[in-house]
Design a protein around this motif. Sequence first.
Motif, mmCIF file in Angstrom:
data_model
loop_
_atom_site.group_PDB
_atom_site.id
_atom_site.type_symbol
_atom_site.label_atom_id
_atom_site.label_comp_id
_atom_site.label_asym_id
_atom_site.label_seq_id
_atom_site.Cartn_x
_atom_site.Cartn_y
_atom_site.Cartn_z
ATOM 1 N N THR A 53 -42.027 14.676 -30.496
ATOM 2 C CA THR A 53 -42.992 13.577 -30.408
ATOM 3 C C THR A 53 -44.363 14.002 -30.913
ATOM 4 O OG1 THR A 53 -41.808 12.695 -28.479
ATOM 5 C CG2 THR A 53 -44.053 11.920 -28.838
ATOM 6 N N LEU A 54 -44.777 15.223 -30.587
ATOM 7 C CA LEU A 54 -46.078 15.725 -31.023
ATOM 8 C C LEU A 54 -46.143 15.851 -32.541
ATOM 9 C CD1 LEU A 54 -48.855 16.857 -30.180
ATOM 10 C CD2 LEU A 54 -47.791 19.109 -30.062
ATOM 11 N N LEU A 55 -45.044 16.227 -33.179
ATOM 12 C CA LEU A 55 -45.034 16.407 -34.627
ATOM 13 C C LEU A 55 -45.183 15.086 -35.377
ATOM 14 C CD1 LEU A 55 -42.231 19.102 -34.963
ATOM 15 C CD2 LEU A 55 -44.681 19.428 -35.302
ATOM 16 N N ALA A 56 -44.946 13.968 -34.715
ATOM 17 C CA ALA A 56 -45.122 12.660 -35.354
ATOM 18 C C ALA A 56 -46.557 12.160 -35.266
ATOM 19 C CB ALA A 56 -44.178 11.635 -34.716
ATOM 20 N N VAL A 57 -47.416 12.876 -34.523
ATOM 21 C CA VAL A 57 -48.788 12.413 -34.304
ATOM 22 C C VAL A 57 -49.611 12.342 -35.592
ATOM 23 C CG1 VAL A 57 -50.971 13.010 -33.176
ATOM 24 C CG2 VAL A 57 -48.846 13.077 -31.894
ATOM 25 N N PRO A 58 -49.545 13.328 -36.518
ATOM 26 C CA PRO A 58 -50.406 13.243 -37.711
ATOM 27 C C PRO A 58 -50.242 11.946 -38.497
ATOM 28 C CG PRO A 58 -49.511 15.446 -37.526
ATOM 29 C CD PRO A 58 -48.840 14.629 -36.465
ATOM 30 N N GLN A 59 -49.020 11.503 -38.730
ATOM 31 C CA GLN A 59 -48.842 10.264 -39.473
ATOM 32 C C GLN A 59 -49.359 9.065 -38.677
ATOM 33 O OE1 GLN A 59 -44.911 8.550 -40.092
ATOM 34 N NE2 GLN A 59 -45.338 8.391 -42.272
ATOM 35 N N ILE A 60 -49.168 9.087 -37.364
ATOM 36 C CA ILE A 60 -49.676 7.996 -36.530
ATOM 37 C C ILE A 60 -51.199 7.938 -36.605
ATOM 38 C CG2 ILE A 60 -49.886 7.188 -34.151
ATOM 39 C CD1 ILE A 60 -47.111 8.341 -33.617
#
Length: 374
Positions: A53-60
Motif C-alpha cells: 500500500t505504501l508503494l502506491a503512495v507516490p502515484q496517488i
Amino acid sequence: MRLFQRYAFRQALMPFLTALAALTGLAILTQSLSNLNLVADRGETLLVFLWVTLLAVPQIVALLMPIAVFIACAGALNRMMSESELTVAAAAGLSRRERLSPFLRVAVYAVLINLAVNLFIQPAAYREMRQAIFEVRTDIAASVMRPGEFVAMGVDVTFYARTLGDGGVMSDVFIEDGRGSSGTAYSARQGQITRAERGPVMLLRDGVVSQIEETGTLSSLTFDSYEFDLTAFVDPTDAFFFKESDRYLPELFNPSPGDVARARGHASLLAEGHYRLSAPLYNLAFAMIALAAFLSGPPRRTGYAKGVALAGACALIVRLTGFAVQAGASSAPELNWLQYAIPLAAILGAYLVILRPMRLVTRWAGLRREQTAS
C-alpha cells in the motif's frame, strides 16, 4: 512588501500540505481495500500489506497534488480577501503580480515536486511494488499449502506436508502426481519451495520416488535431492514484467522491441512518457484558475462561493479533458502535443481572466475617444 509576500506564501503553503495529506490518506484508505486479499486470501502478513500500500503512495500524491494546490490557493485567498488583507496590500502599493507571486510560488514548487515524483520516485516505487505483488501471487506455500491436510494442486496432483516451519521448510512431504499415463508418488523427509530460472520448484531432500511401470510393477528410487516443478500451478497472468507506469522516462521514449511487445504498443509508451512531463503543469493551471476566481474583478462583499464553484468546475473539466487526451494518445501518437496544450491553455485563459481584457479594451476605447474629441 517582502514581509507580506512571505506571509501570503505561508498562508497558502500550510493548507496545501494539509489538503495533500488529507486527500492522500483518503486515497490510501480506498487503495488498501483492493490489497486486503493479500492478507485474507494469500495469508500474507500485515507488514506485506502495508508495504504494498505504501508503494502506491507516490502515484496517488502525483494525481492529487493539483487538487491540493487548488484547495490551498482558494482557501488562502478566501480568507485574505474576507479580511481585506489583499485590498490593504494593493492600497500599500503592491502590484497585481506581486500579490500573485506567493501563490504561484507554491504552485511552482508543486510542479517541481510532481515532476520529480513522475520521473524518478513513482517508477522506483512501482517496480518494487510489482516485484512484491509477483512474489505474493506466486508464493504457493503461503496461498495453497495447509500443514496436516491433503491439498489438491491442479486436477491430478495432491500435496501433503505434516508441518510448515520458518522459512517455508516443510517436513514429511508427500506428493501424488497422477499426470501422464502412470502415476508417480514422491515422499521426502523435508521440502522447501524455491525459485529457479524456469519458475518455482519444490526442492525435496532425503526421499523416495515411486512409479508404476508399464508392466504393472512398482519401482522405487531413493534420492538425496530432487526438484519438483511447480510452474504448472502458477497463474500465467502473474508473469513478471514492468508495465508503462513502472518504466523510467528513457525507457518510455526509447523502448526495446521486448518492451514494445509487452506493452500495448509503442504509442502507449509515448503517451505515458508525455503524460509524465505534462501532468505537473496542472498544478500551475489549477493555481491560476483559483486565482482567477478571486482576482478577476473588484472585491465582492457577497463572497466568492459562486466564483470558486465555477473555478472548480473549470478545473475539473480541464483535468478530465487531459485524461481523455492521454487515453486517445495511447493509440494516436499525433495527439501527444495536446497533453501539453491543455494545461498551458488553461494557464493562459486564467491569466487573461485575471487581467480582465474586456476592461482593458473598454479603457483603450475610452482613451481613443478622448484623443479623437481633443
